[in-house]
Every structure is written in structure tokens, then in C-alpha cells.
Motif scaffolding. Structure first.
Motif, PDB file in Angstrom:
ATOM      1  N   GLY A 195       8.416 -47.774  -7.552  1.00 32.62           N
ATOM      2  CA  GLY A 195       7.131 -48.264  -7.070  1.00 32.62           C
ATOM      3  C   GLY A 195       5.938 -47.707  -7.819  1.00 32.62           C
ATOM      4  O   GLY A 195       4.804 -48.118  -7.566  1.00 32.62           O
ATOM      5  N   ARG A 196       6.156 -46.799  -8.722  1.00 34.98           N
ATOM      6  CA  ARG A 196       5.068 -46.233  -9.513  1.00 34.98           C
ATOM      7  C   ARG A 196       4.933 -46.991 -10.835  1.00 34.98           C
ATOM      8  O   ARG A 196       5.834 -47.715 -11.228  1.00 34.98           O
ATOM      9  CB  ARG A 196       5.327 -44.747  -9.791  1.00 34.98           C
ATOM     10  CG  ARG A 196       5.323 -43.873  -8.552  1.00 34.98           C
ATOM     11  CD  ARG A 196       5.695 -42.455  -8.926  1.00 34.98           C
ATOM     12  NE  ARG A 196       5.658 -41.568  -7.789  1.00 34.98           N
ATOM     13  CZ  ARG A 196       4.596 -40.853  -7.396  1.00 34.98           C
ATOM     14  NH1 ARG A 196       3.465 -40.949  -8.104  1.00 34.98           N
ATOM     15  NH2 ARG A 196       4.633 -40.084  -6.353  1.00 34.98           N
ATOM     16  N   PRO A 197       3.806 -46.817 -11.521  1.00 32.23           N
ATOM     17  CA  PRO A 197       3.700 -47.415 -12.864  1.00 32.23           C
ATOM     18  C   PRO A 197       4.798 -46.879 -13.782  1.00 32.23           C
ATOM     19  O   PRO A 197       5.248 -45.740 -13.634  1.00 32.23           O
ATOM     20  CB  PRO A 197       2.308 -46.968 -13.331  1.00 32.23           C
ATOM     21  CG  PRO A 197       1.559 -46.689 -12.080  1.00 32.23           C
ATOM     22  CD  PRO A 197       2.551 -46.170 -11.100  1.00 32.23           C
ATOM     23  N   PHE A 198       5.222 -47.710 -14.734  1.00 34.48           N
ATOM     24  CA  PHE A 198       6.325 -47.333 -15.604  1.00 34.48           C
ATOM     25  C   PHE A 198       6.033 -46.037 -16.367  1.00 34.48           C
ATOM     26  O   PHE A 198       6.862 -45.142 -16.449  1.00 34.48           O
ATOM     27  CB  PHE A 198       6.622 -48.454 -16.589  1.00 34.48           C
ATOM     28  CG  PHE A 198       7.474 -49.533 -15.992  1.00 34.48           C
ATOM     29  CD1 PHE A 198       7.693 -49.597 -14.634  1.00 34.48           C
ATOM     30  CD2 PHE A 198       8.055 -50.491 -16.809  1.00 34.48           C
ATOM     31  CE1 PHE A 198       8.488 -50.581 -14.075  1.00 34.48           C
ATOM     32  CE2 PHE A 198       8.844 -51.477 -16.262  1.00 34.48           C
ATOM     33  CZ  PHE A 198       9.065 -51.535 -14.898  1.00 34.48           C
ATOM     34  N   PHE A 199       4.837 -45.945 -16.941  1.00 37.02           N
ATOM     35  CA  PHE A 199       4.452 -44.776 -17.724  1.00 37.02           C
ATOM     36  C   PHE A 199       3.008 -44.427 -17.422  1.00 37.02           C
ATOM     37  O   PHE A 199       2.236 -45.282 -16.957  1.00 37.02           O
ATOM     38  CB  PHE A 199       4.594 -45.046 -19.229  1.00 37.02           C
ATOM     39  CG  PHE A 199       6.008 -45.115 -19.701  1.00 37.02           C
ATOM     40  CD1 PHE A 199       6.688 -43.965 -20.043  1.00 37.02           C
ATOM     41  CD2 PHE A 199       6.661 -46.343 -19.795  1.00 37.02           C
ATOM     42  CE1 PHE A 199       7.994 -44.022 -20.481  1.00 37.02           C
ATOM     43  CE2 PHE A 199       7.966 -46.400 -20.235  1.00 37.02           C
ATOM     44  CZ  PHE A 199       8.644 -45.239 -20.581  1.00 37.02           C
ATOM     45  N   PRO A 200       2.583 -43.201 -17.655  1.00 33.04           N
ATOM     46  CA  PRO A 200       1.150 -42.878 -17.544  1.00 33.04           C
ATOM     47  C   PRO A 200       0.356 -43.740 -18.511  1.00 33.04           C
ATOM     48  O   PRO A 200       0.849 -44.090 -19.593  1.00 33.04           O
ATOM     49  CB  PRO A 200       1.099 -41.395 -17.948  1.00 33.04           C
ATOM     50  CG  PRO A 200       2.495 -40.885 -17.738  1.00 33.04           C
ATOM     51  CD  PRO A 200       3.400 -42.042 -17.995  1.00 33.04           C
ATOM     52  N   PRO A 201      -0.890 -44.116 -18.144  1.00 33.44           N
ATOM     53  CA  PRO A 201      -1.696 -44.967 -19.042  1.00 33.44           C
ATOM     54  C   PRO A 201      -1.966 -44.257 -20.361  1.00 33.44           C
ATOM     55  O   PRO A 201      -2.031 -43.026 -20.434  1.00 33.44           O
ATOM     56  CB  PRO A 201      -2.987 -45.207 -18.254  1.00 33.44           C
ATOM     57  CG  PRO A 201      -3.027 -44.113 -17.243  1.00 33.44           C
ATOM     58  CD  PRO A 201      -1.608 -43.795 -16.904  1.00 33.44           C
ATOM     59  N   HIS A 202      -2.150 -45.071 -21.382  1.00 36.17           N
ATOM     60  CA  HIS A 202      -2.389 -44.527 -22.715  1.00 36.17           C
ATOM     61  C   HIS A 202      -3.740 -43.808 -22.747  1.00 36.17           C
ATOM     62  O   HIS A 202      -4.723 -44.307 -22.204  1.00 36.17           O
ATOM     63  CB  HIS A 202      -2.390 -45.672 -23.736  1.00 36.17           C
ATOM     64  CG  HIS A 202      -2.276 -45.215 -25.146  1.00 36.17           C
ATOM     65  ND1 HIS A 202      -3.345 -44.697 -25.841  1.00 36.17           N
ATOM     66  CD2 HIS A 202      -1.215 -45.177 -25.987  1.00 36.17           C
ATOM     67  CE1 HIS A 202      -2.958 -44.368 -27.053  1.00 36.17           C
ATOM     68  NE2 HIS A 202      -1.668 -44.653 -27.172  1.00 36.17           N
ATOM     69  N   PRO A 203      -3.833 -42.625 -23.345  1.00 41.49           N
ATOM     70  CA  PRO A 203      -5.121 -41.891 -23.368  1.00 41.49           C
ATOM     71  C   PRO A 203      -6.267 -42.692 -23.972  1.00 41.49           C
ATOM     72  O   PRO A 203      -7.402 -42.629 -23.471  1.00 41.49           O
ATOM     73  CB  PRO A 203      -4.797 -40.658 -24.222  1.00 41.49           C
ATOM     74  CG  PRO A 203      -3.322 -40.473 -24.081  1.00 41.49           C
ATOM     75  CD  PRO A 203      -2.746 -41.852 -23.940  1.00 41.49           C
ATOM     76  N   TYR A 204      -6.012 -43.494 -25.012  1.00 39.27           N
ATOM     77  CA  TYR A 204      -7.079 -44.285 -25.628  1.00 39.27           C
ATOM     78  C   TYR A 204      -7.573 -45.361 -24.663  1.00 39.27           C
ATOM     79  O   TYR A 204      -8.783 -45.615 -24.542  1.00 39.27           O
ATOM     80  CB  TYR A 204      -6.575 -44.906 -26.917  1.00 39.27           C
ATOM     81  CG  TYR A 204      -7.568 -45.868 -27.543  1.00 39.27           C
ATOM     82  CD1 TYR A 204      -8.702 -45.401 -28.202  1.00 39.27           C
ATOM     83  CD2 TYR A 204      -7.377 -47.248 -27.456  1.00 39.27           C
ATOM     84  CE1 TYR A 204      -9.615 -46.270 -28.763  1.00 39.27           C
ATOM     85  CE2 TYR A 204      -8.288 -48.126 -28.001  1.00 39.27           C
ATOM     86  CZ  TYR A 204      -9.410 -47.647 -28.664  1.00 39.27           C
ATOM     87  OH  TYR A 204     -10.309 -48.518 -29.197  1.00 39.27           O
ATOM     88  N   LYS A 205      -6.608 -45.991 -23.962  1.00 36.48           N
ATOM     89  CA  LYS A 205      -7.005 -47.025 -23.006  1.00 36.48           C
ATOM     90  C   LYS A 205      -7.796 -46.423 -21.855  1.00 36.48           C
ATOM     91  O   LYS A 205      -8.755 -47.033 -21.351  1.00 36.48           O
ATOM     92  CB  LYS A 205      -5.766 -47.742 -22.482  1.00 36.48           C
ATOM     93  CG  LYS A 205      -5.060 -48.590 -23.536  1.00 36.48           C
ATOM     94  CD  LYS A 205      -3.883 -49.344 -22.941  1.00 36.48           C
ATOM     95  CE  LYS A 205      -3.201 -50.237 -23.989  1.00 36.48           C
ATOM     96  NZ  LYS A 205      -2.042 -50.970 -23.409  1.00 36.48           N
ATOM     97  N   TRP A 213      -9.747 -43.768 -22.036  1.00 34.40           N
ATOM     98  CA  TRP A 213     -11.080 -43.464 -22.547  1.00 34.40           C
ATOM     99  C   TRP A 213     -11.910 -44.732 -22.681  1.00 34.40           C
ATOM    100  O   TRP A 213     -13.101 -44.766 -22.326  1.00 34.40           O
ATOM    101  CB  TRP A 213     -10.945 -42.785 -23.909  1.00 34.40           C
ATOM    102  CG  TRP A 213     -12.265 -42.565 -24.595  1.00 34.40           C
ATOM    103  CD1 TRP A 213     -13.150 -41.563 -24.370  1.00 34.40           C
ATOM    104  CD2 TRP A 213     -12.853 -43.400 -25.602  1.00 34.40           C
ATOM    105  NE1 TRP A 213     -14.262 -41.693 -25.183  1.00 34.40           N
ATOM    106  CE2 TRP A 213     -14.105 -42.818 -25.950  1.00 34.40           C
ATOM    107  CE3 TRP A 213     -12.437 -44.578 -26.246  1.00 34.40           C
ATOM    108  CZ2 TRP A 213     -14.931 -43.370 -26.907  1.00 34.40           C
ATOM    109  CZ3 TRP A 213     -13.263 -45.116 -27.196  1.00 34.40           C
ATOM    110  CH2 TRP A 213     -14.496 -44.525 -27.525  1.00 34.40           C
ATOM    111  N   LYS A 214     -11.305 -45.813 -23.162  1.00 34.48           N
ATOM    112  CA  LYS A 214     -12.037 -47.074 -23.333  1.00 34.48           C
ATOM    113  C   LYS A 214     -12.454 -47.657 -21.984  1.00 34.48           C
ATOM    114  O   LYS A 214     -13.576 -48.158 -21.825  1.00 34.48           O
ATOM    115  CB  LYS A 214     -11.143 -48.058 -24.086  1.00 34.48           C
ATOM    116  CG  LYS A 214     -11.864 -49.323 -24.505  1.00 34.48           C
ATOM    117  CD  LYS A 214     -10.949 -50.204 -25.362  1.00 34.48           C
ATOM    118  CE  LYS A 214     -11.676 -51.466 -25.817  1.00 34.48           C
ATOM    119  NZ  LYS A 214     -10.791 -52.322 -26.640  1.00 34.48           N
ATOM    120  N   ARG A 215     -11.547 -47.573 -20.989  1.00 33.27           N
ATOM    121  CA  ARG A 215     -11.877 -48.095 -19.656  1.00 33.27           C
ATOM    122  C   ARG A 215     -13.011 -47.293 -19.030  1.00 33.27           C
ATOM    123  O   ARG A 215     -13.916 -47.838 -18.397  1.00 33.27           O
ATOM    124  CB  ARG A 215     -10.617 -48.041 -18.785  1.00 33.27           C
ATOM    125  CG  ARG A 215     -10.812 -48.735 -17.434  1.00 33.27           C
ATOM    126  CD  ARG A 215      -9.571 -48.616 -16.552  1.00 33.27           C
ATOM    127  NE  ARG A 215      -8.400 -49.107 -17.257  1.00 33.27           N
ATOM    128  CZ  ARG A 215      -7.309 -48.374 -17.490  1.00 33.27           C
ATOM    129  NH1 ARG A 215      -7.286 -47.117 -17.082  1.00 33.27           N
ATOM    130  NH2 ARG A 215      -6.285 -48.894 -18.119  1.00 33.27           N
TER     131      ARG A 215
END
Length: 519
Positions: free
Chosen positions: A457-467, A469-471
Motif C-alpha cells: 500500500g505504500r509507494p513503490f520507491f521514495p520520490p526522486h530527489p530532483y523531482k 526539489w522541482k516540485r
């Protein structure tokens, strides 16, 4: 070929009753040891007191006898005479002599002595062969003995090498042996074949009793076939040299059976053993192979591996560090060892070719990721569980030997040593290996199961650090109520910091008037 005759008959007659305990372990106070064909005898050798070994009542159908003696690591000398000439004696921990019998001869005598130590526990046995049996070492051109049935063994950290002299065809009493280099047809010694056998002693056991007891399983043809593992078969046209992977601290016995396919007969060489370590030196001693620094390193490595096994997918950066450390460590170990002078202390012939081995290894390495390409989270959790739990296996190996560590060690040896492709890489798999394998499987399954259930039920992987920062940047631009919206641009902030830094080197102006007041 050396001959043995009925020596010291009067002495044998007087000592008949005193030498009756020939089949029991012991030390002969009179220096006389009685032997029977095919019967092993344990005894103790002392340096100042040589022993005389006697074999009587030899049958007339026996053409030659191989007398062999073994000790764990102290050299023993066996000879035909008390003062042997050149080519009539052998010294080592596994040595034997071939005695050719004359017509009507029924007694043989050999002499045994300790070369450089007292209280040398040894075991010896005479083995008989008929005129149809091939003679091990009968065509010796390389070693000291005229007829040399011994196996010569050398080892280093990477490989163990065994060499032996070619055999000759058997012949009857009173006749001359066939020339070794006359023709290559079926009526010559070139029809002979050599089967190379390997036998592993119990793991983590360095005792003399165990070695001398198991040596009996690798001396006679029938026992070698029943107990040993056949590694290779050599033709007479091939070099009589075989390479094996060294296993420091693990006792291994090697032997060779020479076969005559025309007469369907065979004979065994004198077995040789090694632990791929030393018993008398401080460096690389068999009883203290694991250095303290190695144990500390792999213990810490195992603790981190257990963390990755059970929590690796959640702590993504820690997992990346763990896996990256392994890859970088392997790469630099190989690079340093191959490019500098620094050195650190499924058996198919097709894999002796480097190109075939590395292509097959690469295909196996990428096959699992290809299968799980659509399930990246499962693939990552599998990598955490298997790799993390295997670090525990490596930690156990630093304290107690286990063959499971050679899953990686043999690959590392292959990458470091350019000649390791010719070595046979068999390892023992005994009771303690099954226990450690069970521990590895239990840890891997437990870690994989726990992480799969926790990450459901969790996200597959932690979000990408660049994404991330951009968000965050887009959020600050669009949300004027966010205090970070009013933050000056990065360039202005850098200039401001630089100006403040320059002010530190300016002299501070004093306050007040610089001239006196006018009255």
C-alpha cells in the motif's frame, strides 16, 4: 627399479614373537615393525631411532609392492636401505616406494625415520599388485626416484597444483620393464589413462587422528572409487598435472588411479594431502587463519547486512550505500591486485575458458532483473533480503570455515588471478554448511516477507530527489502566502553573504569628531 631382498633373516626369526602386534597402534621399542599386505599400521617415529619395516610371506603372484607412509605435517623418510644411495629414498609427509620382487622372493624390508622432529605420529601400509597391473610412476623422467609413485603437491593462496610421473605397463617377475618411449600404440604405455580423485576431510578439523584415519580411504583402488570424487580423466598424451582451487584450513586428499583399458586393470598412486596453510609458521597458520581485523570488519558488515535484510527498502539511501560499497570494494580489490604487485593472502571444462565463463556469469547476473523487470519493488526487496543475509554467512566464515563463502570468493579469484581458469573449484558441503545454509535461507525469507508486508500500500520507491526539489520550487512560486515565496533569489543572497564576508577585513571607523573643538 629398486629391488628388496630377504634382509636380516636371523633378526626376523628372533623377533617373530615380539613383533606379533603388527596390526595395532604403537611404538616398536626394538625398531622393528611387522606389516601385512593391505593392513594399515599406526606408529610413532623418533628422530634418533629409525624403524625397520618388514613384510613377510609375500605370495608368488605378487609382482610389485607400493609401500607408503603418511604423517600430518612432519617429514618422514622412507628408504630401501639404512644408508640409501641417490634415487632410493623419499622424504615428505606422504611418501612411498615401489619394490619390484625377484623370483621366489617372499620378504621385503624398508626403513623409516623422522627427518626433523620427534614423536611423529604416522601410518603406513604395503599394497600389492600383479604383473597385469600398471606401475604408477614407472616412466618417471622428472623426479628423483627411479620409479616414483608419489604425487607432488604445491599450493598458494589461489590454487593447489598436483603433479605425478607417468605410469608404465606391468610385467612379470624376473623380466625387464617395457621401454617408456618405444612406440605409441596399444601395446605401449600410451594406452593408459589417469583418473584424478579428490576427498575432503571433515570441516574445521585439523587433528592428526582424523587425517590418518581418512587417509586409509584414499590409498586402495576400491576405496578411492567408493569414497573419492573423480575430478578429471587424463590421457597419456596429456600433461600429468592438475590444478585445484586452494581452500585454506580445509583438509583435502588427492590421489590418482592409473587404468589399463586393454587388460581392465588398475593401480593407485600414493595419496597426498594439504590444508593450504602452515602448521609451524606464525603467518597464515592453520589454527589462526582469521585475523582480528577481518573478524571485526565482517562482524560490522553483517550487522549492516541484517539491517538491509529487514529494513533496506524503507531506508533507501542506506541500501544504496550498502550495495555501492560492495561493488566499489570488489572493483578496487580487483584493480589494485591486477595492476600492482600487492597480493592478498559445477565443474565443466567449458567454463575454463574466460570468455565463456564471464559471458555465462553476466547472463546469470542479469537474468533475475530481466524476469522481475515489471516488479521493481519485489526485485529490490529480494536484493535486500538475499544480499543482506549473505553478509551473515561471510561473517560466520571469518570465525568458522564454510564452503558457502566460496560463492563469491571463487568469482573474485577468477577476476584477480589470470591462471585461475585452469583450476577445478570443488568445495566440500558438509553438516555445518547445511546448518549455515538453513540460517541464510531463514534470514532471507524472513527479511523478504517482512518488507513485502510492511510496504504493501505504500509507494513503490521514495520520490526522486530532483523531482522533490522541482516540485517544491513550483510550489513556492505559485503560493505567495508561503514565507519562502519572499526569499530573495539565490544570486542576490550569495552577493549579500560575500559582502558581509568582505566587511570582516575592513577596519572599523571610530565614532566622534576627529578635530578638537574651537573655542
Amino acid at each position: 627399479m629398486a629391488l628388496c631382498g630377504p634382509l636380516h633373516l636371523a633378526l626376523l626369526g628372533l623377533g617373530l614373537g615380539l613383533a606379533g602386534a603388527a596390526e595395532t597402534p604403537g611404538n616398536s621399542s626394538l625398531g622393528l615393525l611387522e606389516f601385512s599386505l593391505g593392513k594399515f599400521r599406526h606408529f610413532v617415529l623418533n628422530k634418533p631411532f629409525p624403524e625397520e619395516a618388514v613384510l613377510r610371506y609375500i605370495s608368488s603372484n605378487v609382482t610389485f609392492i607400493i609401500f607408503q607412509v603418511h604423517s600430518q605435517y612432519k617429514n618422514v623418510t622412507v628408504s630401501f636401505n639404512k644408508n640409501p644411495p641417490s634415487g632410493a629414498s623419499g622424504t615428505g609427509v606422504d611418501k612411498g616406494l615401489v619394490s619390484t620382487l625377484r623370483p621366489e622372493q617372499s620378504i621385503c624390508t624398508w626403513y623409516l625415520e623422522s627427518s626433523d622432529a620427534d614423536n611423529v605420529w604416522s601410518v603406513a601400509v604395503p599394497l600389492s599388485y600383479s604383473e597385469k597391473d600398471p606401475i604408477p610412476g614407472g616412466c618417471n623422467l622428472e623426479f628423483d626416484l627411479n620409479v616414483d609413485p608419489n604425487i607432488y603437491l604445491e599450493y598458494n593462496i589461489y590454487e593447489t597444483v598436483i603433479k605425478f610421473a607417468p605410469a608404465n605397463l606391468g610385467y612379470s617377475r624376473g623380466t625387464d620393464p617395457q621401454p617408456c618411449d618405444l612406440g605409441t600404440g596399444l601395446d605401449s604405455r600410451w594406452r593408459l589413462q589417469y583418473d584424478v580423485y579428490q576427498y575432503f576431510l571433515p570441516e574445521n578439523n585439523l587433528t592428526e587422528e582424523v587425517l590418518l584415519r581418512h587417509m586409509q580411504k584414499m590409498s586402495m583402488v576400491s576405496q578411492i572409487e567408493a569414497s573419492g570424487f573423480k575430478v578429471a580423466t587424463l590421457k597419456s598424451s596429456e600433461k600429468t598435472i592438475v590444478y585445484f582451487s586452494s581452500i585454506p584450513g580445509q583438509g583435502v586428499i588427492y590421489n590418482v588411479i592409473v587404468r589399463d583399458p586393454v587388460l581392465n586393470t588398475s593401480a593407485a598412486y600414493v595419496p597426498a594431502h594439504t590444508y593450504a596453510c602452515h602448521f609451524t609458521t606464525i603467518l597464515d597458520n592453520c589454527s589462526s587463519l582469521g585475523r582480528l581485523s577481518t573478524k571485526v570488519f565482517f562482524t560490522i558488515f553483517a550487522i549492516l547486512g541484517l539491517f538491509i535484510c529487514f529494513f533496506g527498502h524503507r531506508f533507501w539511501k542506506t541500501e544504496l550505500f550498502f550495495i555501492g560499497f560492495i561493488f566499489v570494494g570488489f572493483f578496487f580489490y580487483i584493480l589494485i591486485t591486477r595492476l600492482t604487485l600487492l597480493q592478498y593472502d559445477g565443474e565443466l571444462k567449458i567454463f575454463h575458458d574466460d570468455a565463456v565463463f564471464w559471458v555465462a556469469f553476466s547472463c546469470m547476473a542479469i537474468s533475475i532483473p530481466v524476469v522481475f523487470i515489471g516488479c521493481l519493488r519485489i526485485l529490490n526487496i529480494l536484493a535486500c533480503g538475499i544480499t543482506g543475509s549473505y553478509s551473515v554467512v561471510l561473517a560466520i566464515d571469518s570465525y568458522f570455515y564454510t564452503s558457502l563463502s566460496y560463492i563469491t570468493l571463487n568469482v573474485l579469484k577468477r577476476a584477480v588471478n589470470t591462471n585461475f581458469n585452469r583450476a577445478y573449484t570443488n568445495v566440500p558441503f558438509q553438516t555445518n554448511d547445511f546448518v549455515i545454509l538453513a540460517i541464510w535461507v531463514m534470514l532471507a525469507v524472513s527479511g523478504i516477507t517482512l518488507q513485502i508486508r510492511r510496504e504493501r500500500g505504500r509507494p513503490f520507491f521514495p520520490p526522486h530527489p530532483y523531482k522533490m526539489w522541482k516540485r517544491e520550487r513550483e510550489r513556492r512560486v505559485t503560493n505567495i502566502l508561503d514565507p519562502s515565496y519572499h526569499v530573495r533569489p539565490l544570486r542576490e543572497r550569495l552577493y549579500s553573504k560575500l559582502a558581509q564576508f568582505k566587511q570582516l577585513f575592513h577596519e572599523e571607523e571610530t565614532t566622534g569628531e576627529r578635530t578638537p573643538l574651537l573655542l
